[in-house]
Design an enzyme around this catalytic site. Structure first.
Site, PDB file in Angstrom:
ATOM      1  N   THR A  39       0.837  -1.208   0.000  1.00 41.94           N
ATOM      2  CA  THR A  39       0.000   0.000   0.000  1.00 41.94           C
ATOM      3  C   THR A  39       0.872   1.258   0.000  1.00 41.94           C
ATOM      4  O   THR A  39       0.495   2.277  -0.590  1.00 41.94           O
ATOM      5  CB  THR A  39      -0.934  -0.012   1.230  1.00 41.94           C
ATOM      6  N   HIS A  42       1.584   2.386  -3.484  1.00 41.88           N
ATOM      7  CA  HIS A  42       0.438   3.054  -4.128  1.00 41.88           C
ATOM      8  C   HIS A  42       0.237   4.464  -3.565  1.00 41.88           C
ATOM      9  O   HIS A  42      -0.111   5.388  -4.294  1.00 41.88           O
ATOM     10  CB  HIS A  42      -0.825   2.212  -3.960  1.00 41.88           C
TER      11      HIS A  42
HETATM   12 ZN   LIG Z   1       0.264  -2.576   5.199  1.00 44.44          ZN
END
Ligand SMILES: [Zn+2]
Ligand SMILES: [Zn+2]
Length: 349
Positions: A39, A42
Site C-alpha cells: 500500500t 500506491h
Molecule cells: Zn500494510
C-alpha cells in the site's frame, strides 16, 4: 527526528522534523523497526488522491514496532508505561459509530474526519520515522520472545488472519491463495494455522519458490492454467475457500470458476481496475465474495500464533536498510529486486 516525508506523488526524502507530542490517550513511541507495505507504494505514487493521504506532505509507514517513550494524558490509567515494547497497527477509529461499537472499527463511519478517525501512514502521520504518536487503540504489547523485526510484521499478519477468518475457513478444507507476495504467504500461514487441510498458492517466480519452501502446494501460473489446475487437484470439485491476494482484477473471475459449490472468496488485493466474474455461477452455486479491509481485533490474536510458531514471519524478511536509505529500500521492494518480500527499515536501535 528523521522521517520519510512524501511531499507530492513520487517525491519523497528523509527529512529532519520535530518530534510529535502525544495528546490525550496517545503514546509517543520510539520506532525500532518498520516494514514497507504494498500500500505504501500506491500511496507514494499518488493513487488515492484526497483519500490516502488527504493532503501532502505526508509521513509514510504503518507497519512498525518499538517502545513507549512518553504518555499522553489518560494513557497511564489505561495501563501503559514508558518502556513497554509495542507493535503498531494503522486504524485508530472513532469508537462511537455503529461499526466501531460492533467491533468493525476497520469500517468506521467517521473515516478520515479529523479528531475522530486516524489511519496512521494513510491519512495521519506514519511510522517511517524515529518517533511516532499513536492512539492507545492502535498499539499492542509484544512479549519478549518476539523480536522487533517480527513485531513490525504483526500488522500485515493480523490482516492476513482477518482475511482467513472472513473466508470462514473450516477445518480440513482446501484453501487456495492467489498471489505469492507477502500478503499471500501470510494468508497461507494463517490458513494452515486455522486448520486448512491443504493450502495451494498460485503465483510465479521466486516468490512461488518461497511458497513451496514454506510447505504450500503451488501452481505456477506462467506454465499452468490456474482454474484447470485447481479443478484437477480437487477431483473436479474446486476449492472450499479462495483468497485473492494478487490485486489482479482478472483474478476474481478465475476464482469464481475455481471455487467449489458453496465456496467463499475473500478479496484482500485492492485492484486498480474494475473486475468482472461469472455471475450466473455465483448465483446458482451460492458462491460468496467477501471484501477484506485491514484487520479488526486480530492484532491480539496473531501474537500467540506467532509465539507458537504457527504463523512464521522470519522467512519472509529478505532485506534490511537503515531508515536514511529509504529510497534504496523502496526501490528494492517496489521492483522485487532479488526476490524481495519484506524489506525492513531500521532506525539504528
Ligand atoms: Zn500494510
Ligand atoms: Zn467509528
Amino acid at each position: 527526528m528523521r522521517a520519510v516525508v512524501v511531499s507530492s506523488p513520487n517525491v519523497f526524502s528523509v527529512q529532519d522534523i520535530d518530534v510529535p507530542r502525544p495528546g490525550p490517550n496517545e503514546l509517543l513511541c520510539r520506532v525500532h523497526r518498520a516494514t514497507i507495505c504494498g500500500t505504501d507504494v500506491h500511496i507514494v505514487q499518488g493513487e488515492y488522491p484526497n483519500f490516502w493521504p488527504q493532503e501532502w506532505p505526508h509521513i509514510l509507514g504503518h507497519e512498525w514496532a518499538g517502545e513507549v517513550i512518553a504518555l499522553g494524558q489518560g494513557s497511564e490509567a489505561l495501563g501503559w508505561r514508558p518502556g513497554d515494547r509495542v507493535a503498531g497497527t494503522s486504524h485508530a477509529a472513532c469508537g462511537f459509530c455503529r461499526k466501531c461499537v460492533t467491533g468493525r472499527y476497520n469500517l468506521c463511519e467517521n473515516f478520515g474526519i479529523k479528531g475522530l478517525h486516524s489511519q496512521y501512514g494513510h491519512n495521519a502521520p506514519g511510522a517511517f520515522a524515529d518517533y511516532v504518536v499513536h492512539s492507545v487503540k492502535s498499539v499492542f504489547r509484544i512479549p519478549d520472545a518476539i523480536g522487533y523485526d517480527e513485531a513490525a510484521m504483526l500488522d500485515p499478519a493480523a490482516i492476513a488472519l482477518h482475511t482467513v477468518k472472513r473466508g470462514r475457513l473450516e477445518p480440513g478444507s482446501t484453501a487456495v491463495v492467489i498471489g505469492a507476495g507477502v500478503m499471500g504467504l501470510l494468508v497461507a500461514e494463517c490458513a494452515r494455522a486455522l486448520g486448512a487441510g491443504r493450502v495451494i498458492v498460485a503465483g510465479r517466480g521466486q516468490r512461488l519458490v518461497k511458497a513451496e519452501e514454506l510447505g504450500n502446494e503451488v501452481i505456477d501460473v506462467t506454465r499452468l492454467d490456474m482454474v484447470d489446475s485447481i479443478r484437477s487437484t480437487t477431483g473436479g470439485l474446486g476449492a472450499d475457500v479462495i483468497y485473492e491476494c494478487s490485486g489482479d482484477p482478472n483474478a476474481l473471475g478465475s476464482a469464481v470458476e475455481a471455487a467449489r459449490k458453496g465456496a467463499r472468496i475473500a478479496v484482500i488485493g485492492i485492484p486498480q481496475l474494475e473486475s468482472s466474474f461469472p455471475l450466473r455461477r455465483l448465483v446458482l452455486d451460492e458462491i460468496e465474495i467477501l471484501g477484506v479491509r485491514a484487520s479488526a481485533g486480530e492484532m491480539a490474536e496473531i501474537v500467540p500464533l506467532v509465539l507458537a510458531g504457527m504463523v512464521r514471519l522470519q522467512p519472509l524478511i529478505t532485506h534490511r536498510f537503515p531508515l536514511e536509505d529509504f529510497s534504496d529500500a523502496f526501490s528494492v521492494f517496489k521492483n522485487r529486486t532479488d526476490g524481495s518480500l519484506k524489506v525492513i527499515l531500521s532506525t539504528g536501535l
